[in-house]
Design a protein around this motif. Structure first.
Motif, PDB file in Angstrom:
ATOM      1  N   LEU A 118       1.551  11.574   6.061  1.00 45.86           N
ATOM      2  CA  LEU A 118       1.311  10.575   5.028  1.00 45.86           C
ATOM      3  C   LEU A 118       2.626   9.935   4.569  1.00 45.86           C
ATOM      4  N   TYR A 119       2.533   8.720   4.066  1.00 50.24           N
ATOM      5  CA  TYR A 119       3.684   8.044   3.460  1.00 50.24           C
ATOM      6  C   TYR A 119       3.673   8.383   1.967  1.00 50.24           C
ATOM      7  N   LEU A 120       4.525   9.323   1.580  1.00 53.33           N
ATOM      8  CA  LEU A 120       4.446   9.903   0.249  1.00 53.33           C
ATOM      9  C   LEU A 120       4.793   8.919  -0.855  1.00 53.33           C
ATOM     10  N   ASP A 121       5.563   7.883  -0.555  1.00 55.63           N
ATOM     11  CA  ASP A 121       5.942   6.914  -1.577  1.00 55.63           C
ATOM     12  C   ASP A 121       4.870   5.864  -1.823  1.00 55.63           C
ATOM     13  N   MET A 122       3.821   5.855  -1.013  1.00 49.91           N
ATOM     14  CA  MET A 122       2.736   4.900  -1.208  1.00 49.91           C
ATOM     15  C   MET A 122       1.715   5.443  -2.203  1.00 49.91           C
ATOM     16  N   PHE A 123       1.045   4.535  -2.903  1.00 48.72           N
ATOM     17  CA  PHE A 123      -0.105   4.907  -3.707  1.00 48.72           C
ATOM     18  C   PHE A 123      -1.308   5.079  -2.773  1.00 48.72           C
ATOM     19  N   VAL A 124      -2.285   5.876  -3.191  1.00 56.04           N
ATOM     20  CA  VAL A 124      -3.437   6.161  -2.343  1.00 56.04           C
ATOM     21  C   VAL A 124      -4.131   4.872  -1.910  1.00 56.04           C
ATOM     22  N   HIS A 125      -4.407   3.991  -2.862  1.00 55.46           N
ATOM     23  CA  HIS A 125      -5.092   2.725  -2.573  1.00 55.46           C
ATOM     24  C   HIS A 125      -4.254   1.874  -1.616  1.00 55.46           C
ATOM     25  N   GLU A 126      -2.955   1.864  -1.853  1.00 57.73           N
ATOM     26  CA  GLU A 126      -2.043   1.093  -1.009  1.00 57.73           C
ATOM     27  C   GLU A 126      -2.020   1.645   0.421  1.00 57.73           C
ATOM     28  N   TYR A 127      -1.996   2.960   0.535  1.00 56.57           N
ATOM     29  CA  TYR A 127      -1.962   3.594   1.856  1.00 56.57           C
ATOM     30  C   TYR A 127      -3.214   3.275   2.657  1.00 56.57           C
ATOM     31  N   LEU A 128      -4.364   3.321   2.005  1.00 56.94           N
ATOM     32  CA  LEU A 128      -5.606   3.003   2.710  1.00 56.94           C
ATOM     33  C   LEU A 128      -5.650   1.531   3.117  1.00 56.94           C
ATOM     34  N   GLY A 129      -5.027   0.667   2.324  1.00 55.17           N
ATOM     35  CA  GLY A 129      -4.892  -0.728   2.721  1.00 55.17           C
ATOM     36  C   GLY A 129      -4.025  -0.879   3.965  1.00 55.17           C
ATOM     37  N   PHE A 130      -2.982  -0.056   4.044  1.00 58.13           N
ATOM     38  CA  PHE A 130      -2.123  -0.043   5.227  1.00 58.13           C
ATOM     39  C   PHE A 130      -2.900   0.425   6.460  1.00 58.13           C
ATOM     40  N   ILE A 131      -3.721   1.465   6.288  1.00 56.58           N
ATOM     41  CA  ILE A 131      -4.549   1.955   7.393  1.00 56.58           C
ATOM     42  C   ILE A 131      -5.517   0.868   7.851  1.00 56.58           C
ATOM     43  N   ALA A 132      -6.069   0.118   6.897  1.00 54.64           N
ATOM     44  CA  ALA A 132      -6.973  -0.989   7.242  1.00 54.64           C
ATOM     45  C   ALA A 132      -6.259  -2.017   8.111  1.00 54.64           C
ATOM     46  N   SER A 133      -5.008  -2.328   7.785  1.00 57.00           N
ATOM     47  CA  SER A 133      -4.260  -3.315   8.576  1.00 57.00           C
ATOM     48  C   SER A 133      -3.991  -2.812   9.988  1.00 57.00           C
ATOM     49  N   LEU A 134      -3.785  -1.493  10.139  1.00 57.69           N
ATOM     50  CA  LEU A 134      -3.562  -0.942  11.474  1.00 57.69           C
ATOM     51  C   LEU A 134      -4.804  -1.122  12.344  1.00 57.69           C
ATOM     52  N   HIS A 135      -5.967  -1.044  11.725  1.00 57.97           N
ATOM     53  CA  HIS A 135      -7.221  -1.219  12.459  1.00 57.97           C
ATOM     54  C   HIS A 135      -7.701  -2.669  12.448  1.00 57.97           C
ATOM     55  N   THR A 180     -11.443   8.899  -6.337  1.00 60.53           N
ATOM     56  CA  THR A 180     -11.553   7.848  -7.358  1.00 60.53           C
ATOM     57  C   THR A 180     -10.480   7.975  -8.432  1.00 60.53           C
ATOM     58  N   ARG A 181     -10.282   9.184  -8.964  1.00 60.70           N
ATOM     59  CA  ARG A 181      -9.300   9.370 -10.036  1.00 60.70           C
ATOM     60  C   ARG A 181      -7.864   9.347  -9.516  1.00 60.70           C
ATOM     61  N   GLU A 182      -7.698   9.543  -8.200  1.00 56.90           N
ATOM     62  CA  GLU A 182      -6.362   9.613  -7.623  1.00 56.90           C
ATOM     63  C   GLU A 182      -5.930   8.321  -6.934  1.00 56.90           C
ATOM     64  N   GLN A 183      -6.798   7.328  -6.861  1.00 55.15           N
ATOM     65  CA  GLN A 183      -6.509   6.162  -6.030  1.00 55.15           C
ATOM     66  C   GLN A 183      -5.281   5.376  -6.478  1.00 55.15           C
ATOM     67  N   ASN A 184      -4.911   5.469  -7.740  1.00 55.80           N
ATOM     68  CA  ASN A 184      -3.743   4.737  -8.240  1.00 55.80           C
ATOM     69  C   ASN A 184      -2.538   5.634  -8.457  1.00 55.80           C
ATOM     70  N   LYS A 185      -2.588   6.816  -7.851  1.00 50.51           N
ATOM     71  CA  LYS A 185      -1.454   7.751  -7.916  1.00 50.51           C
ATOM     72  C   LYS A 185      -0.652   7.689  -6.631  1.00 50.51           C
ATOM     73  N   LYS A 186       0.641   8.022  -6.732  1.00 55.46           N
ATOM     74  CA  LYS A 186       1.452   8.162  -5.525  1.00 55.46           C
ATOM     75  C   LYS A 186       1.012   9.411  -4.766  1.00 55.46           C
ATOM     76  N   ILE A 187       1.020   9.310  -3.455  1.00 60.28           N
ATOM     77  CA  ILE A 187       0.603  10.450  -2.631  1.00 60.28           C
ATOM     78  C   ILE A 187       1.503  11.657  -2.885  1.00 60.28           C
ATOM     79  N   SER A 188       2.782  11.421  -3.174  1.00 61.12           N
ATOM     80  CA  SER A 188       3.726  12.518  -3.431  1.00 61.12           C
ATOM     81  C   SER A 188       3.322  13.358  -4.636  1.00 61.12           C
ATOM     82  N   SER A 189       2.536  12.791  -5.544  1.00 58.50           N
ATOM     83  CA  SER A 189       2.140  13.514  -6.760  1.00 58.50           C
ATOM     84  C   SER A 189       0.849  14.311  -6.580  1.00 58.50           C
TER      85      SER A 189
END
Length: 308
Positions: free
Chosen positions: A86-103, A124-133
């Protein structure tokens, strides 16, 4: 046939990590892929996902050769490696957006799929948190979300529950069971309870070779019962050589291993024999002959015993 592995071999220099293995996985199967550390599990899974090339043999994903038709094969695979990348500096929502772009998923479909994965994977409660947290359990949820994002037909999960606490284990196990209903799944794990809870088939690999390939029910049916007993006096083994119900093996210091010929409970039968022979039983242990014991026996690990 969703996955076909044919005479697969992988060499690292002079070391042969996978040695000519073959197995098939049908649609709807959840295959437990088991083996001790260094057995060749992760190597096999990396080859099956196109991450590593085989030295010999072939892997087909829905009839696509993972080497010759790699792009088509990988497009229908969802993969969660043992070490969740995982990219720990990304937010959960942001990371899934990145995965969408890869596909190459864009626009309304992208937004819809992100929302769907967040809900499905309990983020749902974690989507706006950084993955590192996030805790290890929630990071695994994010990893599963990326593996499932493009709705793959084949799901390959390499030890997805390693390091989780009991609550996290139950949650991730339930999630895997929920999303696996219409997919083909290979699940690598060291946790036998997980195999019994999730899998309908088992392949056990040891030192690069397959040592078992069967349904969970068939693998555990007809298992012979084993007792360890301690007696106050030694048994003269030649005097009991004509007993047909079980085998008796000396372990030393008045201790013996009693193995049933059939799969029936032998404790009462052995107690009656001991009474007839005048043997005084000082202790008796039932060797747990479940899937865990079968795994240990096939991979030459120490036995687990249950005190009676």
């Amino acid at each position: 046939m969703s996955i076909q592995v044919k005479q697969l071999t992988k060499n690292y220099g002079q070391q042969r990590a996978v040695d000519g293995i073959s197995f098939n996985v049908n649609k709807g199967d959840i295959l437990g892929f088991l083996g001790p550390n260094g057995a060749g599990k992760s190597t096999t899974m990396k080859i099956a996902t196109g991450y590593l090339p085989p030295s010999e043999g072939e892997v087909f994903i829905n009839d696509f050769d993972i080497v010759k038709d790699s792009k088509k094969a990988r497009a229908i695979i969802g993969y969660l490696p043992e070490h969740n990348p995982l990219y720990l500096d990304m937010f959960v929502h942001e990371y899934l957006g990145f995965i969408a772009s890869l596909h190459q998923i864009k626009g309304a479909k992208k937004r819809s799929r992100i929302a769907e994965m967040i809900e499905l994977c309990g983020l749902t409660r974690e989507q706006n948190k950084k993955i590192s947290s996030l805790s290890k359990g929630y990071r695994q949820r994010v990893g599963l979300a990326q593996a499932l994002f493009h709705d793959p037909e084949v799901l390959i999960l390499d030890e997805p529950t390693t390091g989780l606490d009991p609550n996290q284990l139950a949650e991730i196990r339930g999630l895997i069971k929920q999303v696996s209903k219409d997919k083909t799944v290979i699940l690598s794990t060291h946790i036998m309870q997980e195999v019994k809870a999730l899998c309908n088939r088992v392949v056990i690999i040891h030192q690069g070779k397959i040592v078992a390939d069967d349904s969970v029910a068939q693998l555990t049916s007809g298992v012979k019962q084993v007792l360890h007993v301690e007696l106050s006096m030694p048994i003269v083994l030649k005097d009991v050589s004509n007993i047909k119900e079980f085998d008796i093996k000396e372990l030393g210091a008045g201790k013996y291993q009693i193995t049933s010929i059939d799969n029936k409970d032998i404790r009462e039968r052995f107690f009656k024999l001991a009474s007839e022979k005048g043997w005084v039983i000082l202790g008796m242990q039932l060797i747990e002959q479940d899937l865990e014991q079968i795994f240990y026996d096939l991979t030459n690990q120490p036995k687990h015993v249950v005190n009676l």
